[in-house]
Design a protein around this motif. Structure first.
Motif, PDB file in Angstrom:
ATOM      1  N   SER A  99       0.834  -1.205   0.000  1.00  0.00           N
ATOM      2  CA  SER A  99       0.000   0.000   0.000  1.00  0.00           C
ATOM      3  C   SER A  99       0.869   1.255   0.000  1.00  0.00           C
ATOM      4  N   LYS A 100       2.109   1.106   0.467  1.00  0.00           N
ATOM      5  CA  LYS A 100       3.019   2.250   0.573  1.00  0.00           C
ATOM      6  C   LYS A 100       4.149   2.198  -0.455  1.00  0.00           C
ATOM      7  N   PHE A 101       4.560   0.985  -0.810  1.00  0.00           N
ATOM      8  CA  PHE A 101       5.655   0.806  -1.773  1.00  0.00           C
ATOM      9  C   PHE A 101       5.195  -0.244  -2.767  1.00  0.00           C
ATOM     10  N   GLY A 102       4.686   0.229  -3.897  1.00  0.00           N
ATOM     11  CA  GLY A 102       4.128  -0.671  -4.895  1.00  0.00           C
ATOM     12  C   GLY A 102       5.125  -1.002  -5.993  1.00  0.00           C
ATOM     13  N   PHE A 103       4.623  -1.632  -7.040  1.00  0.00           N
ATOM     14  CA  PHE A 103       5.533  -1.997  -8.123  1.00  0.00           C
ATOM     15  C   PHE A 103       6.092  -0.777  -8.826  1.00  0.00           C
ATOM     16  N   LYS A 104       5.319   0.286  -8.915  1.00  0.00           N
ATOM     17  CA  LYS A 104       5.834   1.512  -9.528  1.00  0.00           C
ATOM     18  C   LYS A 104       7.110   1.961  -8.820  1.00  0.00           C
ATOM     19  N   ASP A 105       7.172   1.724  -7.514  1.00  0.00           N
ATOM     20  CA  ASP A 105       8.345   2.130  -6.729  1.00  0.00           C
ATOM     21  C   ASP A 105       9.517   1.175  -6.942  1.00  0.00           C
ATOM     22  N   VAL A 106       9.221  -0.101  -7.234  1.00  0.00           N
ATOM     23  CA  VAL A 106      10.278  -1.035  -7.603  1.00  0.00           C
ATOM     24  C   VAL A 106      10.939  -0.572  -8.900  1.00  0.00           C
ATOM     25  N   ILE A 107      10.121  -0.132  -9.840  1.00  0.00           N
ATOM     26  CA  ILE A 107      10.670   0.392 -11.102  1.00  0.00           C
ATOM     27  C   ILE A 107      11.632   1.534 -10.839  1.00  0.00           C
ATOM     28  N   ASN A 108      11.259   2.403  -9.934  1.00  0.00           N
ATOM     29  CA  ASN A 108      12.105   3.557  -9.621  1.00  0.00           C
ATOM     30  C   ASN A 108      13.438   3.145  -9.009  1.00  0.00           C
ATOM     31  N   GLU A 109      13.487   1.986  -8.358  1.00  0.00           N
ATOM     32  CA  GLU A 109      14.720   1.476  -7.755  1.00  0.00           C
ATOM     33  C   GLU A 109      15.659   0.863  -8.794  1.00  0.00           C
ATOM     34  N   TRP A 110      15.109   0.507  -9.955  1.00  0.00           N
ATOM     35  CA  TRP A 110      15.871  -0.205 -10.978  1.00  0.00           C
ATOM     36  C   TRP A 110      16.744   0.779 -11.756  1.00  0.00           C
ATOM     37  N   LYS A 111      18.077   0.602 -11.687  1.00  0.00           N
ATOM     38  CA  LYS A 111      18.997   1.551 -12.330  1.00  0.00           C
ATOM     39  C   LYS A 111      19.822   0.936 -13.463  1.00  0.00           C
ATOM     40  N   ALA A 112      19.966  -0.378 -13.508  1.00  0.00           N
ATOM     41  CA  ALA A 112      20.696  -1.054 -14.598  1.00  0.00           C
ATOM     42  C   ALA A 112      22.084  -0.469 -14.795  1.00  0.00           C
ATOM     43  N   ASP A 113      22.779  -0.208 -13.715  1.00  0.00           N
ATOM     44  CA  ASP A 113      24.033   0.531 -13.784  1.00  0.00           C
ATOM     45  C   ASP A 113      25.227  -0.306 -14.246  1.00  0.00           C
ATOM     46  N   GLN A 114      25.058  -1.636 -14.327  1.00  0.00           N
ATOM     47  CA  GLN A 114      26.149  -2.489 -14.808  1.00  0.00           C
ATOM     48  C   GLN A 114      25.863  -3.079 -16.191  1.00  0.00           C
ATOM     49  N   TRP A 115      24.897  -2.514 -16.863  1.00  0.00           N
ATOM     50  CA  TRP A 115      24.458  -3.055 -18.150  1.00  0.00           C
ATOM     51  C   TRP A 115      25.420  -2.677 -19.273  1.00  0.00           C
ATOM     52  N   ASP A 116      25.944  -3.682 -19.968  1.00  0.00           N
ATOM     53  CA  ASP A 116      26.835  -3.483 -21.109  1.00  0.00           C
ATOM     54  C   ASP A 116      26.313  -4.344 -22.256  1.00  0.00           C
ATOM     55  N   PRO A 117      25.371  -3.827 -23.041  1.00  0.00           N
ATOM     56  CA  PRO A 117      24.754  -4.659 -24.083  1.00  0.00           C
ATOM     57  C   PRO A 117      25.738  -5.165 -25.112  1.00  0.00           C
ATOM     58  N   GLU A 118      26.732  -4.384 -25.444  1.00  0.00           N
ATOM     59  CA  GLU A 118      27.717  -4.811 -26.445  1.00  0.00           C
ATOM     60  C   GLU A 118      28.475  -6.044 -25.963  1.00  0.00           C
ATOM     61  N   GLU A 119      28.883  -6.038 -24.707  1.00  0.00           N
ATOM     62  CA  GLU A 119      29.634  -7.180 -24.178  1.00  0.00           C
ATOM     63  C   GLU A 119      28.771  -8.436 -24.138  1.00  0.00           C
ATOM     64  N   LEU A 120      27.520  -8.299 -23.711  1.00  0.00           N
ATOM     65  CA  LEU A 120      26.650  -9.467 -23.605  1.00  0.00           C
ATOM     66  C   LEU A 120      26.288 -10.026 -24.975  1.00  0.00           C
TER      67      LEU A 120
END
Length: 544
Positions: A99-120
């Motif tokens: 009721s206080k921290f929904g899925f919309k807030d999970v999205i906000n936590e997601w930063k993908a800061d180690q994502w390297d699409p070229e390497e993968l």
């Protein structure tokens, strides 16, 4: 992503009636690309699977989005609202009450800061993938691209990156065909759990955040965004919505499912057309029965016609591949049949694809901690079985919330790489033989269900073979190494096929002795096996 037991054909008996009425005098609210294909089954049945796809055989998939951030597996955005479930309990402990921290807030936590699409993508190309697919949205309704029709997207919230653009660029740089998977058609019913409230405990009766509105965001991080654009829950619940399993029998929009509004359907159409056109996808996967929103809407048929016509305009011929699930015989002529976590029990008349995953569809830490991943051997055996039956295999390597894959996953990919570099000749550009294989494992294979889900449970031995052909060459993959170093292929007996002229063992530089008799083709093997997992004989003369 999935985990459903679907009733084949549910609601499809109504489809012809419904769609004929929807066509009465007006095809359609939003234009689709001009060309030979129209949004009808008769027109789409002129589809021919492009040769590039039939030759490719092997693809990889990044089924990655904000539901990977908690690292507790698939369907998080739905099950975090199921009181007492494992994901609900995890969510309350880690993030707080929904009721206080929904899925919309999970999205906000997601930063993908180690994502390297070229390497993968480079890693997957080295492993032998000939096409790469990225998830563009899931049932959670969040777009991983710069969508002009969905404000809740990854360029504005969470990573603040155009995820699909990054994947598409990496695929192009690695000379791989690019595909997208689209799952958002089901957000309407899938997110109904967000309308609930606890029935027990101190928070009983306090609604979860499924009904919050733009006005409720004043002073909060999501000010200016309307959560209803994400959750799509301003509608009555489906029949027996409180039954968590009910959605599986309502996947084809029957059996009491709440029917999406026309505006919802048209918005989905616009989002998908923009995605396909903007990012140049040659492949699209829909996580739906037949086509998205079918049979309650014709948007899936329009998307198919648009994609096929755009492909002809772009290439001068049809190069597009669109996957559909739970298809009847007519529908399999209109698109490529996709089988989830399973394969056919024989050679399919039309090319198909099996999609599977080494773990769960969204990253789950428990698979890493407990060594539950499928190993490279399992994947290669599945690839050989699928290709022998006129199919392709697409494998998801789950991506962590931060955008990386773990070292155990990487080791599995490297194991696939090692085998493919030695044996891929029996995979690429091949076609089925008159028989897909032989051996005792065939009898233990599970029958396919409407959707698939018949993988696993089979142990392969040295008497199990899978066959493919390329021109006059026959490939026979032996799925285990015999202790007596004798391979016997009964299907190649002298009274069944042509006279075998030559046999070689891929990856082995020497010659192998063989004898063809009425009992089969007997091959004497070297002392040391070339590699591991499966061993491929290239045979000339059997095909006449």
């Amino acid at each position: 992503m999935k985990r459903r037991t679907l009733i084949k054909g549910m609601a499809l008996s109504l489809s012809s009636l419904y769609l004929s009425k929807s066509y009465a005098g007006q095809l359609l609210n939003v234009p689709y690309a001009a060309g030979p294909f129209k949004p009808t089954w008769d027109s789409l049945s002129e589809y021919k699977t492009p040769e590039w796809f039939r030759d490719a055989k092997f693809g990889m998939w990044a089924h990655w989005g904000p539901q990977c951030q908690p690292e507790v597996g698939d369907w998080y955005a739905r099950e975090m609202y199921m009181e007492g479930s494992a994901k609900y309990n995890f969510h309350v402990k880690k993030y707080g009450h929904p009721s206080k921290f929904g899925f919309k807030d999970v999205i906000n936590e997601w930063k993908a800061d180690q994502w390297d699409p070229e390497e993968l993508v480079s890693l997957y190309k080295k492993a032998g993938a000939r096409y790469f697919m990225a998830m563009a949205n899931h049932h959670d309704n969040f777009d991983m691209f710069n969508s002009t029709h969905q404000k809740w997207n990854s360029t504005k919230i969470g990573p603040k990156k155009d995820i699909i653009a990054g994947w598409a660029k990496a695929a192009k740089n690695n000379d791989l065909r690019f595909g997208v998977s689209v799952h958002a058609a089901h957000a309407w019913s899938w997110m109904e759990t967000a309308q609930r409230a606890d029935k027990h405990g101190p928070m009983a009766g306090i609604p979860y955040d499924g009904k919050v509105t733009k006005a409720d965001g004043k002073g909060k991080w999501w000010e200016g965004f309307d959560p209803q654009e994400l959750y799509e829950q301003d509608h009555p619940l489906s029949k027996n919505s409180e039954d968590n399993g009910m959605i599986h029998s309502q996947w084809a929009w029957g059996n009491g499912a709440s029917v999406p509004s026309k505006a919802y359907c048209e918005k989905f159409y616009k989002r998908t057309i923009e995605l396909l056109d903007k990012y140049g996808a040659d492949v699209v996967y829909f996580d739906d029965s037949v086509l998205p929103l079918y049979p309650i809407s014709d948007v899936g048929l329009r998307i198919a016609a648009h994609m096929y016509n755009q492909s002809i305009k772009k290439y001068g011929k049809l190069e597009a591949v669109l996957f559909g699930k739970v298809l009847d015989e007519q529908q399999r002529k209109c698109m490529v049949w996709d089988i989830e976590r399973g394969q056919t029990n024989g050679i399919a008349a039309e090319p198909f694809q099996t999609d599977t995953c080494i773990g769960t569809w969204h990253y789950e830490r428990a698979f890493y901690d407990n060594n539950w991943y499928k190993d490279a051997k399992t994947i290669i055996h599945m690839l050989l079985d699928v290709v022998s039956k006129n199919g392709n295999l697409m494998v998801n390597i789950p991506v962590r919330g931060d955008g990386s894959i773990d070292e155990k996953e990487r080791a599995i990919v490297e194991g696939i790489t090692d085998w493919m570099q030695r044996n891929s000749e029996c995979i690429y550009s091949t076609r089925p033989w008159t028989a897909f294989g032989e051996g005792p494992a065939i009898a233990s294979a599970k029958p396919i269900s409407a959707q698939g889900f018949n993988e696993g449970g089979v142990t392969y031995g040295p008497k199990d073979f899978r066959f493919t052909t390329k021109g006059k060459d026959l490939y026979a993959a032996m799925l285990a190494w015999p202790s007596d170093r004798i391979a016997m292929i009964e299907s190649l007996a002298s009274n069944k096929v042509g006279k075998v002229q030559k046999v070689s063992l891929l990856g082995y530089p020497g010659t192998v002795a063989f004898e063809q008799t009425g009992a089969g083709l007997k091959i004497n093997l070297p002392e040391q096996a070339p590699g591991a997992i499966a061993y491929v004989f290239k045979i000339n003369g059997a095909i006449v």
